[in-house]
Design a protein around this motif. Sequence first.
Motif, PDB file in Angstrom:
ATOM      1  N   ILE A 130      38.262  31.935  50.943  1.00 13.72           N
ATOM      2  CA  ILE A 130      38.785  30.736  50.295  1.00 13.72           C
ATOM      3  C   ILE A 130      38.033  30.528  48.982  1.00 13.72           C
ATOM      4  CG2 ILE A 130      39.234  28.274  50.496  1.00 13.72           C
ATOM      5  CD1 ILE A 130      40.774  30.007  52.471  1.00 13.72           C
ATOM      6  N   ARG A 131      38.806  30.463  47.873  1.00 13.28           N
ATOM      7  CA  ARG A 131      38.213  30.268  46.553  1.00 13.28           C
ATOM      8  C   ARG A 131      39.007  29.185  45.824  1.00 13.28           C
ATOM      9  NH1 ARG A 131      35.223  34.020  43.624  1.00 13.28           N
ATOM     10  NH2 ARG A 131      35.972  35.666  45.019  1.00 13.28           N
ATOM     11  N   ASN A 132      38.364  28.031  45.579  1.00 14.68           N
ATOM     12  CA  ASN A 132      39.028  26.917  44.888  1.00 14.68           C
ATOM     13  C   ASN A 132      40.337  26.528  45.572  1.00 14.68           C
ATOM     14  OD1 ASN A 132      36.978  26.897  42.922  1.00 14.68           O
ATOM     15  ND2 ASN A 132      38.043  28.415  41.681  1.00 14.68           N
ATOM     16  N   THR A 133      40.284  26.402  46.875  1.00 14.67           N
ATOM     17  CA  THR A 133      41.395  26.007  47.763  1.00 14.67           C
ATOM     18  C   THR A 133      42.430  27.108  47.952  1.00 14.67           C
ATOM     19  OG1 THR A 133      42.878  25.024  46.092  1.00 14.67           O
ATOM     20  CG2 THR A 133      41.130  23.602  46.994  1.00 14.67           C
ATOM     21  N   TYR A 134      42.310  28.226  47.240  1.00 12.25           N
ATOM     22  CA  TYR A 134      43.269  29.320  47.385  1.00 12.25           C
ATOM     23  C   TYR A 134      42.718  30.399  48.320  1.00 12.25           C
ATOM     24  CZ  TYR A 134      45.923  27.412  43.463  1.00 12.25           C
ATOM     25  OH  TYR A 134      46.669  26.604  42.644  1.00 12.25           O
ATOM     26  N   THR A 135      43.635  31.040  49.023  1.00  7.53           N
ATOM     27  CA  THR A 135      43.282  32.130  49.929  1.00  7.53           C
ATOM     28  C   THR A 135      43.362  33.466  49.204  1.00  7.53           C
ATOM     29  OG1 THR A 135      44.043  30.969  51.920  1.00  7.53           O
ATOM     30  CG2 THR A 135      43.967  33.357  52.022  1.00  7.53           C
ATOM     31  N   GLU A 136      42.317  34.266  49.348  1.00  8.55           N
ATOM     32  CA  GLU A 136      42.317  35.628  48.826  1.00  8.55           C
ATOM     33  C   GLU A 136      42.145  36.588  49.991  1.00  8.55           C
ATOM     34  OE1 GLU A 136      40.290  34.516  44.496  1.00  8.55           O
ATOM     35  OE2 GLU A 136      39.318  35.963  45.814  1.00  8.55           O
ATOM     36  N   LEU A 137      42.917  37.666  49.977  1.00 10.19           N
ATOM     37  CA  LEU A 137      42.929  38.628  51.083  1.00 10.19           C
ATOM     38  C   LEU A 137      42.475  39.994  50.585  1.00 10.19           C
ATOM     39  CD1 LEU A 137      46.371  37.536  52.547  1.00 10.19           C
ATOM     40  CD2 LEU A 137      44.124  36.994  53.488  1.00 10.19           C
ATOM     41  N   ARG A 138      41.394  40.485  51.140  1.00 12.05           N
ATOM     42  CA  ARG A 138      40.901  41.799  50.741  1.00 12.05           C
ATOM     43  C   ARG A 138      40.825  42.711  51.954  1.00 12.05           C
ATOM     44  NH1 ARG A 138      34.433  41.049  49.404  1.00 12.05           N
ATOM     45  NH2 ARG A 138      33.774  40.413  51.483  1.00 12.05           N
ATOM     46  N   LEU A 139      40.910  44.001  51.695  1.00 16.68           N
ATOM     47  CA  LEU A 139      40.880  44.972  52.783  1.00 16.68           C
ATOM     48  C   LEU A 139      39.513  45.000  53.455  1.00 16.68           C
ATOM     49  CD1 LEU A 139      42.819  48.048  51.364  1.00 16.68           C
ATOM     50  CD2 LEU A 139      43.579  46.436  53.092  1.00 16.68           C
ATOM     51  N   VAL A 140      39.524  45.151  54.769  1.00 13.39           N
ATOM     52  CA  VAL A 140      38.266  45.292  55.499  1.00 13.39           C
ATOM     53  C   VAL A 140      37.591  46.605  55.129  1.00 13.39           C
ATOM     54  CG1 VAL A 140      37.277  45.631  57.801  1.00 13.39           C
ATOM     55  CG2 VAL A 140      38.987  43.851  57.435  1.00 13.39           C
ATOM     56  N   GLN A 141      38.372  47.662  55.014  1.00 12.73           N
ATOM     57  CA  GLN A 141      37.816  48.992  54.790  1.00 12.73           C
ATOM     58  C   GLN A 141      37.433  49.249  53.341  1.00 12.73           C
ATOM     59  OE1 GLN A 141      40.578  48.124  56.182  1.00 12.73           O
ATOM     60  NE2 GLN A 141      41.127  49.309  57.987  1.00 12.73           N
ATOM     61  N   LYS A 142      38.180  48.680  52.413  1.00 15.87           N
ATOM     62  CA  LYS A 142      37.930  48.869  50.983  1.00 15.87           C
ATOM     63  C   LYS A 142      37.757  47.494  50.358  1.00 15.87           C
ATOM     64  CE  LYS A 142      38.538  53.409  50.741  1.00 15.87           C
ATOM     65  NZ  LYS A 142      37.531  54.341  50.238  1.00 15.87           N
ATOM     66  N   THR A 143      36.541  46.995  50.372  1.00 13.22           N
ATOM     67  CA  THR A 143      36.301  45.609  49.989  1.00 13.22           C
ATOM     68  C   THR A 143      36.582  45.334  48.515  1.00 13.22           C
ATOM     69  OG1 THR A 143      33.957  46.127  49.650  1.00 13.22           O
ATOM     70  CG2 THR A 143      34.595  45.269  51.812  1.00 13.22           C
ATOM     71  N   GLU A 144      36.759  46.365  47.706  1.00 14.35           N
ATOM     72  CA  GLU A 144      37.088  46.152  46.298  1.00 14.35           C
ATOM     73  C   GLU A 144      38.589  46.003  46.087  1.00 14.35           C
ATOM     74  OE1 GLU A 144      37.351  50.608  46.852  1.00 14.35           O
ATOM     75  OE2 GLU A 144      36.162  48.934  47.613  1.00 14.35           O
ATOM     76  N   MET A 145      39.380  46.206  47.147  1.00  7.37           N
ATOM     77  CA  MET A 145      40.834  46.118  47.052  1.00  7.37           C
ATOM     78  C   MET A 145      41.345  44.794  47.620  1.00  7.37           C
ATOM     79  SD  MET A 145      42.324  49.896  48.019  1.00  7.37           S
ATOM     80  CE  MET A 145      41.938  51.350  47.042  1.00  7.37           C
ATOM     81  N   TYR A 146      42.198  44.109  46.827  1.00  8.59           N
ATOM     82  CA  TYR A 146      42.779  42.830  47.227  1.00  8.59           C
ATOM     83  C   TYR A 146      44.302  42.940  47.269  1.00  8.59           C
ATOM     84  CZ  TYR A 146      38.312  40.407  46.559  1.00  8.59           C
ATOM     85  OH  TYR A 146      37.004  39.989  46.663  1.00  8.59           O
ATOM     86  N   LEU A 147      44.920  42.064  48.059  1.00  7.77           N
ATOM     87  CA  LEU A 147      46.371  41.950  48.036  1.00  7.77           C
ATOM     88  C   LEU A 147      46.746  41.115  46.823  1.00  7.77           C
ATOM     89  CD1 LEU A 147      49.179  42.252  49.412  1.00  7.77           C
ATOM     90  CD2 LEU A 147      48.688  40.093  50.589  1.00  7.77           C
ATOM     91  N   GLY A 148      47.662  41.637  45.993  1.00  7.86           N
ATOM     92  CA  GLY A 148      48.022  40.911  44.782  1.00  7.86           C
ATOM     93  C   GLY A 148      49.453  41.153  44.353  1.00  7.86           C
ATOM     94  N   PHE A 149      50.017  40.159  43.647  1.00  8.88           N
ATOM     95  CA  PHE A 149      51.380  40.250  43.118  1.00  8.88           C
ATOM     96  C   PHE A 149      51.393  39.715  41.685  1.00  8.88           C
ATOM     97  CE2 PHE A 149      51.741  39.937  47.675  1.00  8.88           C
ATOM     98  CZ  PHE A 149      52.705  40.879  48.000  1.00  8.88           C
ATOM     99  N   ASN A 150      52.301  40.234  40.863  1.00 12.35           N
ATOM    100  CA  ASN A 150      52.409  39.743  39.494  1.00 12.35           C
ATOM    101  C   ASN A 150      53.380  38.570  39.424  1.00 12.35           C
ATOM    102  OD1 ASN A 150      55.047  40.815  39.494  1.00 12.35           O
ATOM    103  ND2 ASN A 150      54.411  42.710  38.495  1.00 12.35           N
TER     104      ASN A 150
END
Length: 215
Positions: A130-150
């Motif tokens: 949780i960052r500034n009330t928003y949810t961020e989702l990152r991979l357990v296995q590759k912590t530098e990878m996040y779910l993202g959309f344009n």
Amino acid sequence: MKTLSLPTLLHIIIIWCLSVQESVQQENENSFDQGLLGLDLSKSQPNTLQLYSRASSKNIRIMGRTIDANGSVWDEDARLIIRSDSLDGRITIQGEHTGYFLCINKKGLVVGRKKIKREGSVSCVFTETIRNTYTELRLVQKTEMYLGFNKDGQAIPAHRTRPGVKSVQFLKRPLPEDNPADDTSMSSANSYSFYELIRQLATNVDATRNEDTAS
């Protein structure tokens, strides 16, 4: 003591370098398998909701193998089942309508998978931040990878994402039937009736103006 010749020494060094490279590559491939260790989905509590993308201003939807963030409030593919592991906060995201899971393969592409496998090159397990009330989702296995959309609702390759930006930020929202007070949750029938009323009022106003002009 026998001294190794230069060609023999070079041969040994090359073999050693190849073995190290193979070991690193195998470790990277296996890292996508580790996220499921200890994760028991049968004991997790499912929560059905919608994930609103801050970038596209629409909801994530899972349409089988295809996934985007262009879902409306009443889109059946935007109904998501979130299952969490109470031990360390790992979660999975599954489409209620299609049954497919939201996953990311080792190339960083967002894909849908019917089943979660313990072996393979696709990761379907995320950790929630949780960052500034928003949810961020990152991979357990590759912590530098996040779910993202344009802004167009298209998935961004995970290796191009970074935390703290709109493209990787989401809001958890209740299903429309669970939140009747929300104006955005108005049913299709009610929406149609509302706009039909406005149209009729506009027609009546035009008719009155025409009568006044004619008289």
